[in-house]
Write a protein that holds these residues in place. Structure first.
Motif, PDB file in Angstrom:
ATOM      1  N   LYS A 126       0.829  -1.206   0.000  1.00 33.56           N
ATOM      2  CA  LYS A 126       0.000   0.000   0.000  1.00 33.56           C
ATOM      3  C   LYS A 126       0.864   1.257   0.000  1.00 33.56           C
ATOM      4  O   LYS A 126       2.007   1.242   0.442  1.00 33.56           O
ATOM      5  CB  LYS A 126      -0.889  -0.025   1.246  1.00 33.56           C
ATOM      6  CG  LYS A 126      -1.952  -1.113   1.207  1.00 33.56           C
ATOM      7  CD  LYS A 126      -2.995  -0.855   2.269  1.00 33.56           C
ATOM      8  CE  LYS A 126      -4.331  -1.468   1.924  1.00 33.56           C
ATOM      9  NZ  LYS A 126      -4.338  -2.926   2.000  1.00 33.56           N
ATOM     10  N   THR A 127       0.265   2.322  -0.512  1.00 28.68           N
ATOM     11  CA  THR A 127       0.983   3.589  -0.570  1.00 28.68           C
ATOM     12  C   THR A 127       0.434   4.538   0.485  1.00 28.68           C
ATOM     13  O   THR A 127      -0.781   4.652   0.657  1.00 28.68           O
ATOM     14  CB  THR A 127       0.811   4.224  -1.965  1.00 28.68           C
ATOM     15  OG1 THR A 127       1.354   3.322  -2.926  1.00 28.68           O
ATOM     16  CG2 THR A 127       1.543   5.553  -2.041  1.00 28.68           C
ATOM     17  N   GLY A 140       7.122  -2.045   5.024  1.00 29.06           N
ATOM     18  CA  GLY A 140       6.772  -2.488   3.683  1.00 29.06           C
ATOM     19  C   GLY A 140       5.803  -1.605   2.918  1.00 29.06           C
ATOM     20  O   GLY A 140       5.299  -1.997   1.871  1.00 29.06           O
ATOM     21  N   PHE A 141       5.551  -0.411   3.427  1.00 30.43           N
ATOM     22  CA  PHE A 141       4.669   0.494   2.692  1.00 30.43           C
ATOM     23  C   PHE A 141       5.469   1.340   1.707  1.00 30.43           C
ATOM     24  O   PHE A 141       6.656   1.629   1.934  1.00 30.43           O
ATOM     25  CB  PHE A 141       3.945   1.443   3.659  1.00 30.43           C
ATOM     26  CG  PHE A 141       2.948   0.758   4.553  1.00 30.43           C
ATOM     27  CD1 PHE A 141       1.701   0.394   4.068  1.00 30.43           C
ATOM     28  CD2 PHE A 141       3.252   0.486   5.881  1.00 30.43           C
ATOM     29  CE1 PHE A 141       0.774  -0.236   4.898  1.00 30.43           C
ATOM     30  CE2 PHE A 141       2.343  -0.137   6.715  1.00 30.43           C
ATOM     31  CZ  PHE A 141       1.094  -0.508   6.215  1.00 30.43           C
ATOM     32  N   ASN A 142       4.807   1.742   0.627  1.00 30.58           N
ATOM     33  CA  ASN A 142       5.380   2.788  -0.218  1.00 30.58           C
ATOM     34  C   ASN A 142       5.053   4.104   0.454  1.00 30.58           C
ATOM     35  O   ASN A 142       3.950   4.275   0.963  1.00 30.58           O
ATOM     36  CB  ASN A 142       4.732   2.818  -1.606  1.00 30.58           C
ATOM     37  CG  ASN A 142       5.059   1.571  -2.391  1.00 30.58           C
ATOM     38  OD1 ASN A 142       6.167   1.065  -2.299  1.00 30.58           O
ATOM     39  ND2 ASN A 142       4.080   1.079  -3.133  1.00 30.58           N
ATOM     40  N   VAL A 143       5.995   5.037   0.416  1.00 35.24           N
ATOM     41  CA  VAL A 143       5.745   6.305   1.086  1.00 35.24           C
ATOM     42  C   VAL A 143       5.917   7.451   0.094  1.00 35.24           C
ATOM     43  O   VAL A 143       6.903   7.510  -0.637  1.00 35.24           O
ATOM     44  CB  VAL A 143       6.697   6.498   2.287  1.00 35.24           C
ATOM     45  CG1 VAL A 143       6.471   7.855   2.928  1.00 35.24           C
ATOM     46  CG2 VAL A 143       6.480   5.401   3.320  1.00 35.24           C
ATOM     47  N   VAL A 144       4.943   8.334   0.064  1.00 35.20           N
ATOM     48  CA  VAL A 144       5.034   9.570  -0.705  1.00 35.20           C
ATOM     49  C   VAL A 144       5.032  10.695   0.312  1.00 35.20           C
ATOM     50  O   VAL A 144       4.230  10.681   1.245  1.00 35.20           O
ATOM     51  CB  VAL A 144       3.827   9.715  -1.660  1.00 35.20           C
ATOM     52  CG1 VAL A 144       3.906  11.020  -2.423  1.00 35.20           C
ATOM     53  CG2 VAL A 144       3.765   8.537  -2.616  1.00 35.20           C
ATOM     54  N   GLN A 145       5.956  11.652   0.145  1.00 36.74           N
ATOM     55  CA  GLN A 145       6.068  12.703   1.161  1.00 36.74           C
ATOM     56  C   GLN A 145       5.651  14.069   0.625  1.00 36.74           C
ATOM     57  O   GLN A 145       5.867  14.373  -0.539  1.00 36.74           O
ATOM     58  CB  GLN A 145       7.518  12.817   1.641  1.00 36.74           C
ATOM     59  CG  GLN A 145       8.006  11.566   2.341  1.00 36.74           C
ATOM     60  CD  GLN A 145       9.388  11.757   2.905  1.00 36.74           C
ATOM     61  OE1 GLN A 145      10.213  12.447   2.315  1.00 36.74           O
ATOM     62  NE2 GLN A 145       9.649  11.157   4.056  1.00 36.74           N
ATOM     63  N   ALA A 146       5.070  14.862   1.496  1.00 31.14           N
ATOM     64  CA  ALA A 146       4.772  16.249   1.159  1.00 31.14           C
ATOM     65  C   ALA A 146       5.116  17.117   2.359  1.00 31.14           C
ATOM     66  O   ALA A 146       5.018  16.676   3.498  1.00 31.14           O
ATOM     67  CB  ALA A 146       3.302  16.403   0.799  1.00 31.14           C
ATOM     68  N   GLU A 147       5.540  18.359   2.080  1.00 31.19           N
ATOM     69  CA  GLU A 147       6.050  19.220   3.146  1.00 31.19           C
ATOM     70  C   GLU A 147       5.011  20.151   3.745  1.00 31.19           C
ATOM     71  O   GLU A 147       5.251  20.763   4.767  1.00 31.19           O
ATOM     72  CB  GLU A 147       7.216  20.074   2.620  1.00 31.19           C
ATOM     73  CG  GLU A 147       8.426  19.242   2.305  1.00 31.19           C
ATOM     74  CD  GLU A 147       9.613  20.099   1.879  1.00 31.19           C
ATOM     75  OE1 GLU A 147       9.584  21.321   2.124  1.00 31.19           O
ATOM     76  OE2 GLU A 147      10.544  19.536   1.301  1.00 31.19           O
ATOM     77  N   THR A 201      -1.746   7.651  -5.907  1.00 34.35           N
ATOM     78  CA  THR A 201      -3.031   7.351  -5.277  1.00 34.35           C
ATOM     79  C   THR A 201      -2.770   6.646  -3.956  1.00 34.35           C
ATOM     80  O   THR A 201      -2.653   5.422  -3.914  1.00 34.35           O
ATOM     81  CB  THR A 201      -3.874   6.416  -6.171  1.00 34.35           C
ATOM     82  OG1 THR A 201      -3.167   6.227  -7.388  1.00 34.35           O
ATOM     83  CG2 THR A 201      -5.233   6.972  -6.427  1.00 34.35           C
ATOM     84  N   PRO A 202      -2.661   7.410  -2.898  1.00 33.30           N
ATOM     85  CA  PRO A 202      -2.374   6.784  -1.608  1.00 33.30           C
ATOM     86  C   PRO A 202      -3.558   5.979  -1.090  1.00 33.30           C
ATOM     87  O   PRO A 202      -4.711   6.303  -1.375  1.00 33.30           O
ATOM     88  CB  PRO A 202      -2.087   7.974  -0.694  1.00 33.30           C
ATOM     89  CG  PRO A 202      -2.763   9.130  -1.331  1.00 33.30           C
ATOM     90  CD  PRO A 202      -2.740   8.870  -2.801  1.00 33.30           C
ATOM     91  N   SER A 239      -6.581   0.447   7.223  1.00 31.08           N
ATOM     92  CA  SER A 239      -6.378   0.117   5.818  1.00 31.08           C
ATOM     93  C   SER A 239      -6.577  -1.365   5.542  1.00 31.08           C
ATOM     94  O   SER A 239      -6.382  -1.827   4.438  1.00 31.08           O
ATOM     95  CB  SER A 239      -4.972   0.522   5.384  1.00 31.08           C
ATOM     96  OG  SER A 239      -4.026  -0.262   6.083  1.00 31.08           O
ATOM     97  N   ALA A 240      -6.994  -2.110   6.547  1.00 26.18           N
ATOM     98  CA  ALA A 240      -7.103  -3.562   6.390  1.00 26.18           C
ATOM     99  C   ALA A 240      -8.125  -3.933   5.310  1.00 26.18           C
ATOM    100  O   ALA A 240      -9.106  -3.234   5.148  1.00 26.18           O
ATOM    101  CB  ALA A 240      -7.502  -4.207   7.707  1.00 26.18           C
TER     102      ALA A 240
END
Lengths: 719, 85, 121
Positions: free
Chosen positions: C3-4, C26-33, C46-47, C120-121
């Motif tokens: 998952k993201t 094991g998650f994908n991570v997208v970061q924002a400031e 698409t998180p 998120s399950a």
């Protein structure tokens, strides 16, 4: 490095930035620029420092930051005016917070008494009448403090420890999801799954309110669930699952054993509550909701925080894109470019030696290469350049403290904070500037009474400025105080044996006496300069950086100290000299002049000592080769050259070398990284022809020689 | 008719629409690909089952995936949706 | 398929900490400031879960939550608030805006992962 350590380092870096913007924000509030953006930024700074502090368990910092934050929050929500008094207090609180950060870094300790007093003062700001400071919070969650109710005011059923339910009891949980619950990413499934993780769960689905498909709103919530859990399941664990969802999914939690058998026994504690709950279980939904109204729904009554002020804050002008780069990589690159410069110089020298004409294509190509190399070097150095702001921003605090220690009123004016200089220099600017500012406040500015008496503004002004001038950075510290008291300075210098009674000194020379070691104009040791260090230390550390310091003073009007430093410690302008078989580089900044002594100017003192007469005064002669242990006997000074240098330890000295090869810019290589520290040698460089040359540490050489010659007292009378 | 993989809030409206289009027809819903069955879609399915029952038409869930069966069980329903009143 | 998770926090330290914990799990991570960047990130990825701070420059966490909920694609996406605050008023406001959960900073890695898995399950 351990990843947590790395993150901690990031946190500390961030703290420095946050503390800086905290101070900046408070200062602009102090200046009357109180817009909501500024207040928000100030609040966020403290808030973020606190957040990280919690993560690393800096508990004292957390509790202090919390009080600070609460006060700022009151300011943010308009309950507290950012009047000058409050802002001044907050500036001091920011200092205490900075102390906490420093302590967390292991760079000092927090004055507990001061921190507590400050916390009390902050708290008092929000509760001036001494009443409940956070009336709103206290009202919003009246039951929360009794018996571990959660934030939403669920009142737990408490059974006394003395009379636990006698028969095996179980928890009965009724959950009633709402449409809003599903709309916020929750799902009944997820709650039931969590419950089932707590223990064997029997779940019953109630679909009695569910319409048939044709009348169904697919996003409305119709079903309720009843889950039975073992009695040993901790109540808090069950409630935790529903902690955040709150009113979006109301729950009822009861112990079923109490319902069937134990109610009478447990009843004396809280009979009405239990009856009401029992009733509510059996009451149809509508009525039950009516029962639950009022006190059970405290949160809905508190949308007070609805200040949208910060939500639509205009975006700050976005600067250019930036990336973060490990400093080591930049250092490595600077090192490599240094090698490139040397290599290029070697190549050029070989081509010249090979007899190629200056107009030949090879020589012309090399000229272009040289040009490019220089440009690369400048560009790479620019990467490591930083504005002096990081040093300047520590100064307002220092000035505040110095002002309060001396009881003087001081205004600090800073200019040129954006002036950039190499990181290696920045790190070492702080101490000299600190000293000079303290000195300006302690010795430069008059007391308030004196200022009034002489018709000046009560508040003294100290100005700190940075600017670039001819390839160097210049830092000026000036005050509008009384200026240097020359007769007094002279008197002290004579009394301390630093100058002869009858010495004929210009104003400038008198002013410069204050840089002599051991000179202190304060007749009694004051709070500020009572550390036994004077301007001689400042001068010494400036010269260690290849810098110069000068002073100008007008009696009654004030003084200005000007220090000029190279923009980088990676390159140095040096005088290349030969000493025996060695090539050495003396930093140009230490050299006053070079000369070839005439025999009549050299006077022998004792078996090995000698002095050189330079314009009426006598300067000790020091053979560089002997000082560095390269030869046993000094050469005849009249056969060599003399570098007249300015050293802090013993004033002027005449260093004797065999001959001068020329002046050039050299790339500094740290000697300590490659070899052991050598006394008298600061660093090394590689010359154009590939030879390694040592860079002379003039101070160390002079000091060594002086400490070797304890009988050299009369020599100190150099002016 | 095959049920989609994810039966959450976002799927509920579509599911209802698709089922309404098949009203009056005998229906066997294939739950073999379901990865997640949420509360809202469970409501839609039970409401449909009740509707079909009122209409007197056969309604069945066949081939439920483990996730479907697990979700239904956690929510107090049988994978065949048979035990609700 | 992992998952993201989109993390929105103005503190570099927090972002790094979240990255370490979430990636480690094991998650994908997208970061924002900040909030604005956070909403922009929604068009690039698409998180499955969004974790946001409240106090941020430009757009605060409440704005993020409202903005996310307005996007039809993210109506059901769990949004977790990660904040040092825990006052009922703030939580209520976040919930009104459409938040799914609240994690108090400083967070324990286990707690964070637990809450993320729960929603998120």
């Amino acid at each position: 490095m351990d990843p947590m350590d790395a993150i901690k380092q990031t946190y500390f870096q961030e703290c420095d930035e946050l503390l800086a913007s905290l101070e900046e924000g408070l200062l602009s509030l102090e200046a009357g620029e109180a817009d909501s953006d500024t207040i928000n930024a100030v609040f966020r700074a403290v808030h973020s420092v606190k957040g990280g502090a919690g993560a690393f368990g800096f508990d004292a910092m957390v509790s202090f930051a919390h009080v600070f934050e609460t006060t700022l929050d009151a300011m943010r929500s308009g309950k507290l005016d950012p009047d000058p008094e409050s802002v001044k207090l907050m500036l001091r609180a920011a200092d205490v917070l900075a102390d906490h950060v420093a302590a967390a870094k292991g760079e000092g300790a927090v004055d507990e008494t001061r921190a507590h007093a400050m916390a009390d003062e902050l708290a008092a700001l929000v509760a001036p009448e001494g009443g409940a400071p956070r009336a709103s919070a206290a009202v919003a969650a009246p039951v929360a403090d009794e018996g571990g109710a959660d934030d939403w005011g669920f009142k737990p059923l408490k059974f006394g420890d003395d009379d636990p339910p006698a028969s095996p009891a179980g928890w009965r949980l009724i959950m009633r999801p709402t449409k809003a619950m599903y709309a916020k990413g929750h799902d009944a499934l997820l709650f039931l799954r969590e419950l089932s993780r707590l223990g064997p769960t029997a779940t019953t689905l109630d679909t009695s309110w569910l319409p048939n498909l044709d009348g169904l709103d697919p996003e409305e919530s119709y079903c309720t669930w009843t889950a039975e859990l073992p009695a040993e399941t901790p109540e808090i664990a069950i409630r935790d699952i529903f902690d955040f969802v709150g009113d979006d999914c109301p729950i009822e939690l009861t112990l079923t054993a109490a319902v069937s058998e134990e109610a009478p026994a447990a009843a004396p504690a809280a009979p009405i509550d239990i009856d009401a709950l029992l009733n509510s279980v059996r009451t149809p939904t509508a009525e039950r909701e009516a029962l639950e109204g009022g006190a059970e729904k405290p949160a809905a009554a508190a949308p007070a925080a609805d200040k949208a002020a910060n939500k639509n804050a205009p975006a700050p002008a976005g600067g250019g894109a930036t990336i973060r780069v490990d400093l080591e990589r930049v250092d490595r690159m600077i090192d490599l470019v240094g090698e490139l410069v040397i290599n290029q110089a070697m190549l050029q020298q070989r081509v010249t030696e090979s007899g190629a004409a200056r107009s030949s294509t090879i020589a012309m190509g090399l000229d272009e290469l040289e040009q490019l190399t220089r440009e690369i070097q400048d560009s790479v150095m620019a990467i490591r350049a930083q504005p002096v702001k990081s040093v300047f921003q520590r100064m307002p605090r220092l000035v505040r403290e110095a002002a309060s220690a001396t009881g003087k009123q001081v205004r600090l004016v800073m200019e040129g904070e954006g002036t950039e200089v190499d990181k290696t220099v920045i790190e070492r600017l702080s101490d000299p500037i600190t000293h000079m500012l303290r000195n300006a406040i302690d010795h430069g500015l008059e007391s308030t009474e004196e200022r009034i008496a002489s018709g000046k503004q009560e508040e003294g002004t100290v100005r700190l400025a940075a600017l670039h001038r001819s390839g160097r950075i210049v830092i000026e510290v000036s005050d509008d105080g009384k200026g240097i008291n020359r007769p007094k300075v002279r008197e002290i210098a004579v009394k301390k044996g630093l100058v002869a009674v009858d010495a004929n000194l210009s104003d400038e020379e008198i002013d410069n006496l204050i840089f002599l070691p051991g000179f202190s104009t304060a007749t009694s040791v004051s709070n500020l300069s009572g550390r036994g260090v004077g301007m001689d230390v400042v001068k010494r550390s400036i010269q260690a950086l290849g810098g110069r310091i000068t002073i100008s003073s007008i009696p009654g009007k004030g003084s200005t100290f000007t220090l000029s430093l190279p923009l980088t410690l990676a390159v140095l302008d040096g005088m290349v000299v030969s000493v025996g078989a060695q090539t050495l580089v003396a930093p140009l900044t230490t050299i006053i002049e070079t000369l070839r002594p005439k025999p009549e100017e050299v006077r022998r003192l004792g078996p090995r000592g000698a002095v050189l007469a330079v314009r009426g005064s006598h300067v000790p002669l020091i053979d560089i080769g002997v000082a560095l242990g390269q030869r046993a006997e000094p050469i005849d000074p009249t056969q060599g050259v003399v570098l007249l240098v300015e050293s802090e330890v013993g004033g002027r000295a005449a260093l004797v070398a065999d001959e001068i090869q020329g002046q050039r810019q050299v790339v500094i290589k740290s000697l300590e990284a490659n070899f052991q520290r050598v006394e008298g040698v600061a660093a090394a460089t590689i010359l154009g022809d590939g030879r390694v040359a040592l860079i002379l540490d003039v101070d160390a050489v002079v000091e060594k020689v002086f400490s070797d010659r304890r009988d050299a007292a009369p020599l100190a009378k150099a002016s | 008719m095959k049920l989609p993989q994810i039966l959450d809030l976002a799927a509920a409206t579509t599911l209802r629409t698709q089922l309404m289009e098949r009203r009056g027809q005998k229906l066997a819903l294939d739950g073999g690909e379901v990865e997640r069955l949420g509360g809202l879609c469970l409501q839609v399915l039970i409401a449909a089952r009740n509707q079909w029952r009122v209409d007197g038409v056969d309604f069945r869930i066949v081939n439920p995936s483990p996730a479907f069966a697990d979700g239904a069980r956690l929510m107090g329903a049988d994978a065949s949706l048979g035990d609700a009143p | 398929m992992s998952k993201t998770i989109l993390t929105i926090d103005d503190s570099r330290m927090m972002r790094e900490m979240l990255l370490m914990v979430l990636q480690g799990a094991g998650f994908n991570v997208v970061q924002a400031e900040d909030g604005v960047e956070g909403l922009e990130a929604l068009s690039r990825s698409t998180p499955d879960v969004i974790i946001t701070d409240i106090n941020m420059p430009r757009m605060d966490g409440y704005g993020v939550i409202e903005g996310v909920r307005q996007d039809p694609r993210y109506r059901a996406t769990p949004i977790l608030v990660l904040s040092t605050e825990s006052s009922p008023e703030k939580k209520q406001r976040a919930r009104d805006a459409g938040a799914t959960g609240w994690i108090v900073k400083p967070f324990q890695a286990d707690t964070l992962l637990d809450v993320v898995r729960r929603v998120s399950a």
